[in-house]
Design a protein around this motif. Structure first.
Motif: not given
Length: 986
Positions: A44-49, A69-76, A107-109, A193-196
């Protein structure tokens, strides 16, 4: 080889609906889809949480899945990388990484910091494989395989399968609707770019293997990566700070000492109380709760050291140990409150203490807690706000560009014929899907977690505006993983009590205390105050419904008030048991008990199960369950327990015991039905008792210091009613209430002897800085001597001066308001902001001579209505065009029972309810010409013809109805009375 490698895990980028306004799948939906698709492993890699990580792990394990466990990291909208935890340490690292950047607001690096226990997967094309570290990989989507085939050179050992899961089959449109809501855009304005991608559905395992059959190395790499991962989490152990002193032995000794220190003052040498204390301490130690009690005690000790008033309530008030420690002021032994309601060996869910502090002191308590206990181990509880009701329609309406009028019609008249079109049908089709769907993370109203291990082991933390770390999961997840939260609440009633004590000290020179509230229970003056329902401003007992109930019960003692605090709840009233309780209260001899056990256990409440503890008592005394099982039963019946199997087991035990006792099966079934019915809406008795203690503390102050008490209520910005009611109450207490004055008032309301001056805080549109500056400047350099002097010293703009002059705040000058307004305009001219400084006034030695300008009381009252919201120097009755005041006052209603009367009333409040047929009716509350309350009932037929339309002066006609000594007016006709014209606009 680990399980993920052995069984072929390939899903390393799964989103749930906790990827807010992005993912569409709930946790149970995901698990069902994984099983149906033949998958055994998923990350499970929910976005930024990591809100859902532990809950998903628990549910997945129960279903036999290998969850990681995991997480997806995004800026915007931009995907940076995906983190996958090798183990619990890796999960902690990912959470700490996200928490750090949440705290710093940066912002994330482009590449993450050193993560020793986590794998990082980059999207294809983000990095060259030559620069990858040992724990870094490149993910390849099915749509990118052809590109990989053309451009990949050499071995593919750094490439893995990337098949993101974002929505279910057929959910792409729903996903796009959520994205439009997130971006606050029209659906048609969404950019790619706003949608999957449309392919981000959960594919069956066989189909996924088929897609990558030409790249077996990617399959092996993915299996190998996931095979190195595990997520072993112990859901059974307590996660709170394990000890207070550093070890369990010293915790036990210190809790024992503190308890006995308080025991002498609470119980003296009472042997029964000592036995109860010893039993509680034994259970507390056995269940490893000594630290929890000591930390709560530590918080309360700090509050007492700062002279903060607080009230401990909730199920914690069932504890005599808590009573001895001073956490609560409720004596559970005197009230026959079972400790097992709070803590028992069979209680699956953790208990908690609820501690109420004044609304303006809670932040200092937070500062103490977060500084006292280790950084990274203390956080606020999170909560998840969801899409609900009309908000769903409004959000979707905006997405599809509907005008506000059409959205309003859709909300209020969903069946309207004009709603039958393609757009509204699209909106309505998704309505049920969005109901209770996660929308955004927020802060729990009161919960604090204090953990033994760093909290990053459990989730990342947000940093909302309060600036304190906040967990990304809610109280239900916290409960499931073994946390007991500390509830640090705030309420204005506490502020009333504390501030009143200080105001009495300043105004009368008396130092008063409100602790040891038992002394208030026997005070005849307080009893009379309670019996007459003279309770405006008093915590929990000032609402119209509560004042009516107190009148009907002729309540004048603590135990009756405790019961009233519970039976006022909506479920009790709608079930008819409130009326039944009142009837039995007035004629206890006529009570027919369903079984002798009911007389034995519930004689105090006339055989009515008023409290949750009553359900436990009957389950124990009649059904033969021990108190621990009885508490489990109570929780099950109230919907706070998840195991239906356990309920069936306890139900069987209950009826087996009844049969062994030879009880009539019919009576046993009826008792079970009543317990089920009452458990859902009845109140915790300890909670009611805690509320009643605070009510008595308020009553004491209102009885003996009514003027100061009303000033405290006003300065804490009221309670159930608006300020008008509390100003009226102060007048009834004998105070002279004056408008703000620059030479008398401070920022908030103040009292000098019998004279109350409203503060500058009551003036709408007066700048806060000026409201603070006026008394501060007066304190430093003395009283203001005139308008020029005031302007010179405060620098008030013309706009602000006009507000002060119109409200009469410069009346000390002896000059009329209109003359002062002329003078202010002449002095400041058109320069409303005035930047010229004091020199502007220095050459003005003479005031202009003005003709006598007319003014009127009516004009003044309209100024007060505009600037304060209600008349202060008079009342709304003074503005009535007609002098007619009806034929009855509130004080005469009891003598007019059954008669049709006319009354004139100033509207105070209303309550809307629906009849069983769904029709709207209202209960109204008004003040008569003397400032006394009376209540009205507006049944659907009269309400339709003669509606209540908010504030104003009403002429009301109806029949006087008296129920158990409480009078009300059943309205036949009513309407607003016209007011005199506003002379300011003539």
């Amino acid at each position: 080889m680990r399980r993920g490698e052995q069984e072929g895990g390939m899903l390393l980028n799964v989103h749930s609906y906790y990827s807010l306004r992005y993912g569409t799948l709930g946790l149970e939906e995901l698990i069902g889809a994984l099983l149906a698709g033949g998958h055994d492993t998923a990350v499970l890699t929910d976005i930024n949480n990591s809100s859902g990580s532990l809950d998903f792990l628990r549910r997945g394990q129960e279903a036999g899945l290998h969850i990681l466990g995991g997480m997806e990291f995004r800026n915007g909208d931009g995907l940076l990388y995906i983190g996958i935890a090798r183990n619990v340490e890796g999960f902690r690292e990912l959470n700490e990484f996200r928490t750090r950047f949440n705290k710093e607001g940066r912002p994330l690096p482009e590449r993450p910091l050193e993560l020793n226990n986590a794998f990082i997967v980059y999207p294809y094309g983000a990095l060259d494989k030559a620069v990858l570290k040992d724990n870094e990989y490149i993910g390849v989507r099915p749509s990118e395989l052809n590109i990989l085939r053309r451009h990949a050179t050499g071995h593919l050992e750094r490439y893995v399968i990337l098949a993101p899961v974002t929505f279910g089959a057929g959910d792409y449109k729903f996903h796009c609707q959520l994205r439009a809501i997130d971006h606050n855009l029209l659906y048609s304005q969404l950019e790619p770019h706003m949608v999957a991608g449309k392919e981000e559905v959960l594919l069956p395992k066989a189909k996924l293997l088929e897609l990558y059959r030409d790249f077996p190395e990617l399959i092996r790499n993915t299996r190998k990566l996931l095979g190195q991962c595990s997520f072993d989490f112990d859901f059974k152990t307590h996660k709170n700070k394990a000890t207070f002193t550093g070890n369990r032995y010293n915790d036990r000794q210190l809790l024992y000492k503190y308890t006995l220190d308080g025991f002498a003052g609470r119980y003296g040498k009472d042997k029964i109380a000592r036995e109860r204390i010893d039993r509680e301490l034994e259970i507390i130690e056995k269940l490893n709760f000594s630290s929890y009690f000591l930390i709560t005690d530590d918080i309360c000790r700090y509050a007492r050291s700062r002279d903060f008033h607080y009230v401990g309530r909730g199920s914690g008030a069932n504890s005599a140990v808590a009573y001895c420690l001073g956490i609560t002021d409720v004596d559970p032994i005197a009230l026959h409150l079972p400790f097992e309601r709070f803590l028992n060996p069979k209680r699956q869910s953790p208990p908690d203490f609820d501690i109420d502090f004044a609304w303006n002191e809670r932040d200092e308590l937070y500062d103490y807690i977060f500084n006292r206990y280790q950084t990274g181990h203390t956080a606020l509880m999170g909560t998840m706000s969801t899409f609900r009701g009309p908000s769903i329609l409004r959000e979707l309406g905006k997405v599809y560009g509907l005008p506000k009028a059409e959205i309003d019609r859709l909300v209020h008249e969903p069946e309207h014929m004009l709603n039958k079109n393609e757009v509204t049908e699209t909106i309505l089709s998704v309505y049920n899907r969005m109901a209770d769907f996660p929308n955004q993370r927020s802060i729990h109203a009161s919960g604090v977690l204090i953990s033994e291990q760093p909290l990053a082991y459990y989730s990342a933390m947000d940093y909302p505006p309060k600036g304190l770390p906040t967990m990304q999961f809610d109280m239900y997840v916290a409960e499931d993983i073994g946390f007991e939260k500390f509830d640090i609440l705030s309420q204005r009633g506490i502020g009333h009590i504390k501030d009143c004590r200080e105001i009495v000290r300043q105004n009368k020179g008396e130092v008063i205390r409100t602790d040891n509230p038992k002394r208030f229970f026997e005070d005849p003056k307080i009893a009379e105050q309670l019996r007459s329902a003279n309770t405006i401003g008093c915590f929990y007992i000032e609402s119209p419904a509560m004042r009516q109930l107190l009148t009907k019960l002729r309540c004048d003692d603590y135990l009756t008030l405790v019961a009233a605090s519970s039976i006022i709840r909506p479920g009790v009233a709608s079930s008819g048991m409130m009326a039944e309780y009142i009837k039995r209260h007035h004629d206890p001899q006529s009570v027919s008990y369903l079984h002798p056990v009911f007389r034995q256990e519930l004689e105090e409440t006339y055989g009515v199960m008023v409290y949750q503890e009553d359900v436990m008592k009957i389950a124990n005394a009649y059904g033969g369950l021990d108190m621990a099982d009885a508490d489990v039963l109570r929780r099950m019946m109230s919907g706070k327990y998840r195991s239906k199997e356990h309920l069936i087991e306890i139900e069987g035990k209950f009826f087996d015991n009844c049969r062994q006792q030879g009880y009539d099966e019919r009576i046993s079934r009826e008792i079970w039905r009543q317990m089920e019915s009452f458990a859902g809406y009845s109140f915790n008795k300890a909670h009611s008792a805690s509320f009643a203690v605070e009510s008595y503390q308020s009553l004491y102050l209102k009885t003996y210091y009514p003027k100061e008490f009303m000033v405290a209520v006003l300065n804490n910005y009221g309670g159930f009613y608006n300020r008008k009611v509390y100003v009226n109450e102060a007048r009834l207490a004998g105070a002279k209430v004056s408008l703000p004055c620059v030479n008398k008032s401070v920022f908030n309301t103040t009292i000098y002897g019998e004279d109350i001056f409203l503060g500058f805080d009551c003036l709408q549109n007066l700048e806060g800085k000026l409201a603070q500056l006026i008394p501060e400047e007066r304190q430093r350099h003395g009283a203001y001597t005139g308008l020029e002097n005031f302007m010179l010293r405060t620098g008030a703009s013309l706009e602000q001066l006009i507000i002060l002059i119109r409200i009469g705040a410069l009346r000390f000058t002896g000059t009329g308001k209109k003359e002062l307004l002329w003078e202010a305009h002449l002095l400041l001219g058109t320069d409303k902001k005035r930047n010229n400084g004091p020199a502007l006034f220095e050459g003005m030695s003479r005031k202009p001579v003005l003709p006598k300008l007319e003014s009127s009381v009516v004009e003044d009252l309209y100024d007060e209505l505009e600037l304060i919201g209600f008349p202060v120097s008079g009342s709304l009755f003074d503005l009535a065009r007609s002098g007619y005041r009806g034929d009855t006052l509130a004080c005469d209603l009891l003598s007019r029972e059954g008669q049709t009367v006319r009354m004139v009333g100033d509207f105070v409040a209303e309550k809307q309810v629906r009849t069983r047929r769904g029709e709207l009716m209202k209960f109204g509350t008004f003040l008569d010409e003397r400032g006394l309350f009376f209540d009205t009932v507006h049944f659907p037929p009269s309400l339709k013809r003669y509606p209540l339309n908010g504030n104003g002066l009403y002429l009301l006609e109806g029949r006087v109805v008296v129920e158990f000594g409480c009078a009300s007016l059943e309205i036949a006709k009513c309407g607003k009375m016209p007011l005199k014209g506003d002379p300011r606009s003539e």
